[in-house]
Design a protein around this motif. Structure first.
Motif, mmCIF file in Angstrom:
data_model
loop_
_atom_site.group_PDB
_atom_site.id
_atom_site.type_symbol
_atom_site.label_atom_id
_atom_site.label_comp_id
_atom_site.label_asym_id
_atom_site.label_seq_id
_atom_site.Cartn_x
_atom_site.Cartn_y
_atom_site.Cartn_z
ATOM 1 N N TYR A 74 13.505 -5.694 8.508
ATOM 2 C CA TYR A 74 12.440 -4.862 7.957
ATOM 3 C C TYR A 74 11.103 -5.277 8.564
ATOM 4 C CZ TYR A 74 15.975 -3.850 4.390
ATOM 5 O OH TYR A 74 17.124 -3.479 3.739
ATOM 6 N N GLU A 75 10.125 -4.382 8.464
ATOM 7 C CA GLU A 75 8.769 -4.707 8.883
ATOM 8 C C GLU A 75 7.781 -4.124 7.885
ATOM 9 O OE1 GLU A 75 8.435 -3.127 12.810
ATOM 10 O OE2 GLU A 75 7.886 -1.115 12.121
ATOM 11 N N VAL A 76 6.679 -4.831 7.708
ATOM 12 C CA VAL A 76 5.630 -4.437 6.766
ATOM 13 C C VAL A 76 4.310 -4.375 7.525
ATOM 14 C CG1 VAL A 76 4.311 -5.097 4.720
ATOM 15 C CG2 VAL A 76 6.802 -5.423 4.762
ATOM 16 N N GLU A 77 3.604 -3.264 7.374
ATOM 17 C CA GLU A 77 2.307 -3.093 8.027
ATOM 18 C C GLU A 77 1.190 -3.232 6.994
ATOM 19 O OE1 GLU A 77 -0.100 0.092 10.888
ATOM 20 O OE2 GLU A 77 1.752 0.684 9.859
ATOM 21 N N GLU A 78 0.188 -4.016 7.350
ATOM 22 C CA GLU A 78 -0.995 -4.198 6.502
ATOM 23 C C GLU A 78 -2.144 -3.389 7.111
ATOM 24 O OE1 GLU A 78 -1.718 -8.419 6.388
ATOM 25 O OE2 GLU A 78 0.434 -8.760 6.682
ATOM 26 N N VAL A 79 -2.663 -2.445 6.352
ATOM 27 C CA VAL A 79 -3.730 -1.569 6.831
ATOM 28 C C VAL A 79 -5.038 -1.971 6.167
ATOM 29 C CG1 VAL A 79 -4.558 0.809 7.016
ATOM 30 C CG2 VAL A 79 -2.103 0.308 7.196
ATOM 31 N N ASN A 80 -6.035 -2.285 6.991
ATOM 32 C CA ASN A 80 -7.354 -2.668 6.496
ATOM 33 C C ASN A 80 -8.334 -1.533 6.775
ATOM 34 O OD1 ASN A 80 -10.036 -3.885 6.290
ATOM 35 N ND2 ASN A 80 -8.944 -5.847 6.185
ATOM 36 N N HIS A 81 -8.967 -1.031 5.731
ATOM 37 C CA HIS A 81 -9.868 0.115 5.880
ATOM 38 C C HIS A 81 -11.303 -0.308 6.160
ATOM 39 C CE1 HIS A 81 -6.837 3.044 4.710
ATOM 40 N NE2 HIS A 81 -6.496 2.245 3.702
ATOM 41 N N HIS A 82 -11.530 -1.592 6.395
ATOM 42 C CA HIS A 82 -12.883 -2.071 6.663
ATOM 43 C C HIS A 82 -12.999 -2.493 8.126
ATOM 44 C CE1 HIS A 82 -13.884 -1.701 2.440
ATOM 45 N NE2 HIS A 82 -12.783 -2.384 2.135
ATOM 46 N N THR A 83 -13.196 -3.757 8.387
ATOM 47 C CA THR A 83 -13.472 -4.183 9.765
ATOM 48 C C THR A 83 -12.325 -4.954 10.401
ATOM 49 O OG1 THR A 83 -14.542 -6.195 8.938
ATOM 50 C CG2 THR A 83 -15.943 -4.263 9.332
ATOM 51 N N SER A 84 -11.509 -5.623 9.608
ATOM 52 C CA SER A 84 -10.449 -6.454 10.186
ATOM 53 C C SER A 84 -9.346 -5.580 10.776
ATOM 54 C CB SER A 84 -9.861 -7.381 9.119
ATOM 55 O OG SER A 84 -10.856 -8.236 8.600
ATOM 56 N N PRO A 85 -8.685 -6.056 11.840
ATOM 57 C CA PRO A 85 -7.585 -5.270 12.418
ATOM 58 C C PRO A 85 -6.377 -5.243 11.489
ATOM 59 C CG PRO A 85 -7.723 -7.430 13.457
ATOM 60 C CD PRO A 85 -8.938 -7.311 12.573
ATOM 61 N N ASP A 86 -5.563 -4.207 11.656
ATOM 62 C CA ASP A 86 -4.342 -4.104 10.870
ATOM 63 C C ASP A 86 -3.373 -5.216 11.267
ATOM 64 O OD1 ASP A 86 -5.472 -1.872 9.794
ATOM 65 O OD2 ASP A 86 -4.349 -0.458 11.042
ATOM 66 N N GLY A 87 -2.473 -5.555 10.344
ATOM 67 C CA GLY A 87 -1.479 -6.585 10.618
ATOM 68 C C GLY A 87 -0.073 -6.029 10.487
ATOM 69 N N MET A 88 0.868 -6.674 11.163
ATOM 70 C CA MET A 88 2.262 -6.246 11.124
ATOM 71 C C MET A 88 3.148 -7.475 11.031
ATOM 72 S SD MET A 88 4.482 -3.687 11.286
ATOM 73 C CE MET A 88 3.673 -2.305 12.114
ATOM 74 N N THR A 89 4.033 -7.482 10.056
ATOM 75 C CA THR A 89 5.040 -8.534 9.925
ATOM 76 C C THR A 89 6.398 -7.914 10.216
ATOM 77 O OG1 THR A 89 3.725 -9.647 8.218
ATOM 78 C CG2 THR A 89 6.035 -10.282 8.422
ATOM 79 N N SER A 90 7.080 -8.424 11.243
ATOM 80 C CA SER A 90 8.343 -7.839 11.690
ATOM 81 C C SER A 90 9.491 -8.825 11.511
ATOM 82 C CB SER A 90 8.242 -7.416 13.161
ATOM 83 O OG SER A 90 7.181 -6.508 13.363
ATOM 84 N N ASN A 91 10.701 -8.329 11.752
ATOM 85 C CA ASN A 91 11.929 -9.135 11.716
ATOM 86 C C ASN A 91 12.122 -9.837 10.374
ATOM 87 O OD1 ASN A 91 12.536 -8.457 14.414
ATOM 88 N ND2 ASN A 91 11.225 -10.107 15.166
ATOM 89 N N ILE A 92 11.862 -9.117 9.292
ATOM 90 C CA ILE A 92 12.071 -9.656 7.949
ATOM 91 C C ILE A 92 13.545 -9.488 7.599
ATOM 92 C CG2 ILE A 92 11.383 -9.504 5.534
ATOM 93 C CD1 ILE A 92 8.806 -8.110 6.513
ATOM 94 N N THR A 93 14.219 -10.577 7.307
ATOM 95 C CA THR A 93 15.654 -10.516 7.045
ATOM 96 C C THR A 93 15.979 -10.335 5.568
ATOM 97 O OG1 THR A 93 15.737 -12.933 6.899
ATOM 98 C CG2 THR A 93 16.177 -11.932 9.056
ATOM 99 N N GLY A 94 15.049 -10.710 4.685
ATOM 100 C CA GLY A 94 15.300 -10.593 3.253
ATOM 101 C C GLY A 94 14.735 -9.312 2.682
ATOM 102 N N HIS A 95 14.559 -9.305 1.363
ATOM 103 C CA HIS A 95 14.062 -8.123 0.663
ATOM 104 C C HIS A 95 12.788 -8.433 -0.108
ATOM 105 C CE1 HIS A 95 18.547 -7.088 0.825
ATOM 106 N NE2 HIS A 95 17.931 -6.403 1.767
ATOM 107 N N SER A 96 12.009 -9.378 0.403
ATOM 108 C CA SER A 96 10.727 -9.696 -0.216
ATOM 109 C C SER A 96 9.814 -10.317 0.833
ATOM 110 C CB SER A 96 10.901 -10.649 -1.403
ATOM 111 O OG SER A 96 11.410 -11.897 -0.971
ATOM 112 N N LEU A 97 8.510 -10.256 0.560
ATOM 113 C CA LEU A 97 7.518 -10.809 1.483
ATOM 114 C C LEU A 97 6.248 -11.104 0.699
ATOM 115 C CD1 LEU A 97 6.565 -11.408 4.443
ATOM 116 C CD2 LEU A 97 5.676 -9.058 4.463
ATOM 117 N N GLN A 98 5.646 -12.255 0.973
ATOM 118 C CA GLN A 98 4.353 -12.590 0.377
ATOM 119 C C GLN A 98 3.284 -12.476 1.454
ATOM 120 O OE1 GLN A 98 4.098 -16.369 -1.631
ATOM 121 N NE2 GLN A 98 2.289 -15.734 -2.785
#
Length: 209
Positions: A178-202
């Protein structure tokens, strides 16, 4: 060690110094095990034999040969040993499809085998008179994960979800990433966490609105 019982014979393979394909007549079994030394029933020698399957209608056994990177066939009594996949497309381009085979199966005339990491199968192309080896790929879901939950704190978030609904067994999705994308609507760039093998992410270091 794979075992097959076929036409009142027991077949198995073993590796090592006395490795090979063995056959034992069930009539030679007693309550205390084989009456004779099993080495007398070795019908094919080979120190790297790991798997085989039986072609019941034709009274033959198929097994991989790592040295030839090919598929061998022999009658149940050990006669007429043949290399039956010399005209394989992947073999000609150097692919090592028959190395470290853990299990094999023959269904509806199609051979399937696995090394524990990948599942392969073969198809016959009558136009070029060749067998083509293909890999069975893990299904890609068309539906998104379900029951997504997010628990926020001041600067972090704990995400959890369940696999998408698929009308298949657990083996169809247990290796999904799985992968999770973090979208920032201000100034910081967006982030992406990939290759998630489980079913949770902090997710840490979040900025409040």
């Amino acid at each position: 060690m794979p075992l097959f019982c076929c036409y009142r014979y027991l077949f198995w393979v073993q590796q090592g110094e006395d490795g090979g394909l063995y056959r034992l007549d069930l009539a030679d079994l007693s309550d205390h095990g084989p009456i004779n030394n099993p080495v007398h029933f070795r019908i094919v020698s080979g120190d790297q034999m790991t798997a085989f399957t039986v072609d019941y209608p034709n009274f033959r056994i198929f097994f991989p040969d790592e040295t030839r990177n090919s598929l061998m066939s022999v009658y149940l009594d050990g006669k007429d040993l043949r290399d039956i996949r010399q005209n394989t497309q992947q073999q000609q381009v150097g692919s090592m499809q028959f190395v470290d085979v853990h299990s094999m199966a023959l269904y509806d005339g199609i051979l399937y085998w696995t090394n524990g990491r990948h599942v392969n199968f073969e198809e016959y192309d009558p136009i070029v008179n060749q067998y083509v080896h293909n890999e069975v790929f893990i299904d890609v879901p068309l539906m998104p994960p379900k029951n997504l939950e997010i628990l926020f704190s001041d600067h972090s978030a704990l995400l959890s979800w369940e696999p998408p609904d698929v009308d298949q067994g657990r083996g169809a999705w247990h290796d999904w990433l799985y992968e999770v994308e973090e979208v920032n609507h201000h100034t910081s760039p967006d982030g992406m966490t990939s290759n998630i093998t489980g079913h949770s992410l902090q997710v840490m270091n979040l900025m409040p609105d």
